[in-house]
Write an enzyme that holds these catalytic residues in place. Structure first.
Site, PDB file in Angstrom:
ATOM      1  N   GLU A 137       1.188  19.467  60.945  1.00 31.50           N
ATOM      2  CA  GLU A 137       1.255  18.786  59.653  1.00 31.50           C
ATOM      3  C   GLU A 137       1.933  19.642  58.589  1.00 31.50           C
ATOM      4  OE1 GLU A 137      -1.721  16.535  56.485  1.00 31.50           O
ATOM      5  OE2 GLU A 137      -2.526  17.903  57.983  1.00 31.50           O
ATOM      6  N   ASP A 138       1.662  20.947  58.586  1.00 30.66           N
ATOM      7  CA  ASP A 138       2.089  21.799  57.471  1.00 30.66           C
ATOM      8  C   ASP A 138       3.263  22.717  57.795  1.00 30.66           C
ATOM      9  OD1 ASP A 138       0.076  20.667  56.000  1.00 30.66           O
ATOM     10  OD2 ASP A 138      -1.364  22.276  56.396  1.00 30.66           O
TER      11      ASP A 138
END
Length: 734
Positions: free
Chosen positions: A122-123
């Site tokens: 996600e990051d």
């Protein structure tokens, strides 16, 4: 996403100062951050930053392969390098802390590997394909599930969809939810410097959704700490007061819990039972609840005794010794070993009273039970590993991939007709703090929320096949589907054989579990006119004068009438017939020449009943069954008895009462059964339904009294009929 979580700038909840078990010291995240920045010490050497994770993991899995953890940390640290939390710490400290929480609870290596990587996709630029290539499909699946959970936005507008999305993201693997719960716990620990309104919003979601989830999955260690953190944010004054009470109790010189613990150790030592007796302090929310329930708190209210043994049998041995040598409070005893709770919890609960009146609660369990009680499904290890032989045939309670409650939940979200229906029923289920256990006739059990009814039990046992349920027996006694069940009841569900059987809209008033409510609502949505049509058909059968089948079977074809219609006719009563329909009594003989004999309409005696007679006006002798209420009243009034005996005539007239559950076509089926037995229907009444029960009264002409038992059996065999008996008129005062 967890990047916005920060370290607290103000002190968080102060831990109770009462004596605690030895615990692993809280890890200094700043020190972990510095170690993370240094990176791995060598290609094959374990990085210092994951030393605490490795130590905790090896405590549960001494032979675990640590290479996946090393490689996962290297990838996570390099991917998150340069990213900072709002507190100014390296972001890698967050996945490290989440993984440490899971390691201390006994999560297996695959879960810890996915936990280290849970924010990378996600990051950072890491992809799911990279995760699969380096760590395998299982880790990729878990990371993908947690990533989807992170994308679920909480908010009032999307509230009804939030939980459904979480379940879809979780899929069939509960470990996804375990990582999410540990992630939320760490974020709650580091919530202190956020704006108060944002703290309150996150705390409310944690309270309403994630804490009940932790409870259902049995992860008490996460649940209790999250409860205390939410308590401090949403109720700071009550939290501060509770903290003062705990500190004040800890400063007292006397400790009733320690005294009872010493006494229990002495009792068990003398009995030769190897056991560990610990004092288990209550957490903040538990102390607050006990205070609200009991008022003034005493020393024994701030904790409980925990007795740990090696074998299941030792649990009952400890219970026997404590109850023999101390003063037990019998009403506090509960056996969750024989009947585990829905979230895998097993333990014996009891309480003993001190001489000063203080009551000390005692929990008795094995070390393995304690591990599961604290960590729930997390403690069950790798769900993909082959189960040991003793669990090969076990039920869903021990399946960590889809424990019973989560399995049912996944089914509910698929069956719910719309998100709002699913959410409203689910919130009711999550709000249930207590569960009852009811037993099936075959010895199996059903776990239901407190307040559940027979409707809930039917859908818990049969799923959508429960649409055909017509009633129940509770502890051997007939009961309606609206009957509220109690813990320990035995429930036998009565299923109809008629394919036309269908749920009633009234069932929704008595359904409390999501499984029942969603199944009923789904059926009603698919059959919008069926319920109304069934009601109209039943009304026509009951009230519009449906005729009995006539012809060669001997039925008369007389129209049925309602109780109200018949009672409105002059000279009629609730059971007796009109004078013109009085049964002939040529088969009864009295020792009184010239007397007219009449069989009493209140009890309609037939051969070979034991009978007696009474002389009434006009030289008539009425014949009653012995024990009839009407006969008792005549005897009380001083009426002289007349000897009566049965003659040679076999034909007789009798009134039968059938008790049944309401269903379509029941009246037609009953009259057909009567006709097939060769009985002629003289009159019939059907009382208005009450609580889904219907009472039918039939006056029948039989060609032979000997056929009465067969007739009654045939009527009882009609689906929906649960009792058939001879009419017995109950007059005033009888």
């Amino acid at each position: 996403m967890s990047a916005e979580a920060t370290n607290p700038a103000t002190p968080g909840p102060v831990a109770p100062t009462v004596p605690r078990r030895k615990a692993r010291p809280r890890i200094d995240l700043r020190r972990l951050g510095r170690a993370a920045l240094l990176g791995p010490g060598g290609r094959d050497k374990l990085p210092d930053a994951i030393g605490h994770v490795v130590e905790a993991h090896r405590a549960h899995y001494p032979d675990a392969d640590l290479e996946p953890l090393r490689r996962a940390y290297v990838l996570a640290e390099s991917s998150h390098r340069g990213q900072m939390r709002k507190s100014g710490e390296p972001y890698i400290t967050h996945p490290l802390a989440v993984t440490l929480i899971l390691a201390e609870l006994g999560a297996e290596t695959t879960t810890l590997t996915a936990s280290l990587l849970h924010d990378t996709v996600e990051d950072t630029d890491v992809t799911l394909d990279q995760v699969r290539e380096q760590f395998g499909e299982e880790v990729r699946y878990l990371v993908d599930g947690v990533t989807k959970l992170e994308k679920v936005e909480y908010g009032a507008a999307a509230e009804s969809e939030t939980f459904r999305k979480m379940l879809v993201a979780t899929g069939n693997d509960v470990r996804v939810m375990s990582i999410k719960l540990a992630d939320r716990l760490h974020n709650m620990r580091t919530l202190g410097v956020m704006r108060p309104e944002k703290q309150a919003r996150i705390a409310k979601v944690t309270r309403d959704v994630l804490i009940p989830l932790a409870e259902r999955l049995g992860v008490q260690a996460l649940k209790t700490e999250m409860e205390d953190l939410v308590f401090a944010i949403l109720h700071p004054e009550e939290h501060a007061h509770t903290r003062e009470l705990i500190a004040e109790n800890a400063s007292r010189p006397d400790d009733p819990l320690a005294e009872v613990a010493d006494e229990a150790r002495a009792v068990l030592r003398e009995a030769g039972i190897q056991a560990e007796v610990l004092i288990r302090p209550r957490h903040f929310v538990s102390v607050h609840r006990v205070g609200r329930k009991r008022g003034q708190l005493r020393g024994a209210d701030f904790g409980r005794l925990l007795v740990l043994v090696n074998e299941d049998a030792d649990c009952y041995g400890v219970l026997g010794e404590l109850h023999t040598c101390m003063t037990p409070v019998v009403s506090e005893f509960k056996d969750f070993i024989a009947v585990p709770k829905f979230n895998l919890y097993q333990s014996l609960h009891t309480a003993v009273a001190r001489a000063d009146g203080q009551v000390v609660e005692v929990l008795i369990r094995t070390h393995q039970m304690h591990k599961v009680a604290e960590a729930g499904v997390i403690a069950l290890g790798n769900p993909y590993a082959p189960p040991p032989e003793e669990q090969a045939a076990a039920d869903e309670r021990v399946d960590p991939t889809r424990p019973g409650w989560l399995s049912r939940l996944l089914d509910w979200q698929q069956a719910a007709p719309d998100p709002d229906t699913f959410w409203s029923t689910l919130r009711e289920d999550l709000a249930q703090d207590r569960e009852i256990t009811v037993f099936r006739p075959d010895g199996g059990t059903l776990g239901l929320p407190e307040g559940a009814t027979c409707v809930d039990a039917a859908y818990a046992q049969y799923g959508e096949d429960a649409h055909a349920c017509i009633g129940a027996r509770v502890n051997g006694r007939l009961a309606t589907l609206s009957t509220v069940l109690r813990d320990g009841d035995t429930v036998q569900l009565l299923m109809g054989q008629d394919p036309a059987s269908e749920p009633s809209r009234e069932w929704l008033d008595h359904a409390h579990t999501p499984a029942a409510r969603i199944a009923i609502q789904r059926w009603l949505a698919a059959h919008p006119e069926a319920g109304d049509a069934a009601a109209r058909e039943a009304d026509e059968d009951r009230w519009s004068g449906a005729e009995s089948p006539g012809g060669a079977d001997g039925a008369t074809g007389r129209p049925f009438e309602t109780t109200a219609e018949r009672d409105s006719r002059p000279g009629t009563g609730s059971v007796t017939d009109a004078p013109s329909a009085r049964p002939a009594a040529t088969s009864a003989v009295v020792d009184r020449p010239g007397a007219t004999v009449r069989l009493a309409g209140c009890c309609t005696p037939v051969p070979p009943d034991e009978v007696t007679g009474f002389a009434v006006r006009g030289g008539v002798v009425t014949v009653h069954r012995v024990g009839c209420a009407g006969a008792s009243r005549m005897m009380s009034a001083g009426r002289a008895e007349v000897a009566v005996r049965w003659g040679d005539t076999a034909e007789c007239r009798v009134t039968l009462v059938a008790e049944s559950f309401g269903r379509p076509h029941l009246l037609a089926d009953l009259t057909e059964a009567i006709a097939l037995e060769g009985a002629e229907i003289v009159s019939a009444t059907v009382a208005p339904p009450s609580q889904q029960r219907v009472r039918h009264t039939y006056t029948l002409q039989l060609p032979d009294a000997a056929r009465l038992p067969a007739l009654m059996r045939a009527m009882r065999n009609v689906p929906g009929v649960y009792d058939v008996g001879r009419a017995q008129h109950q007059g005033p005062g009888s």
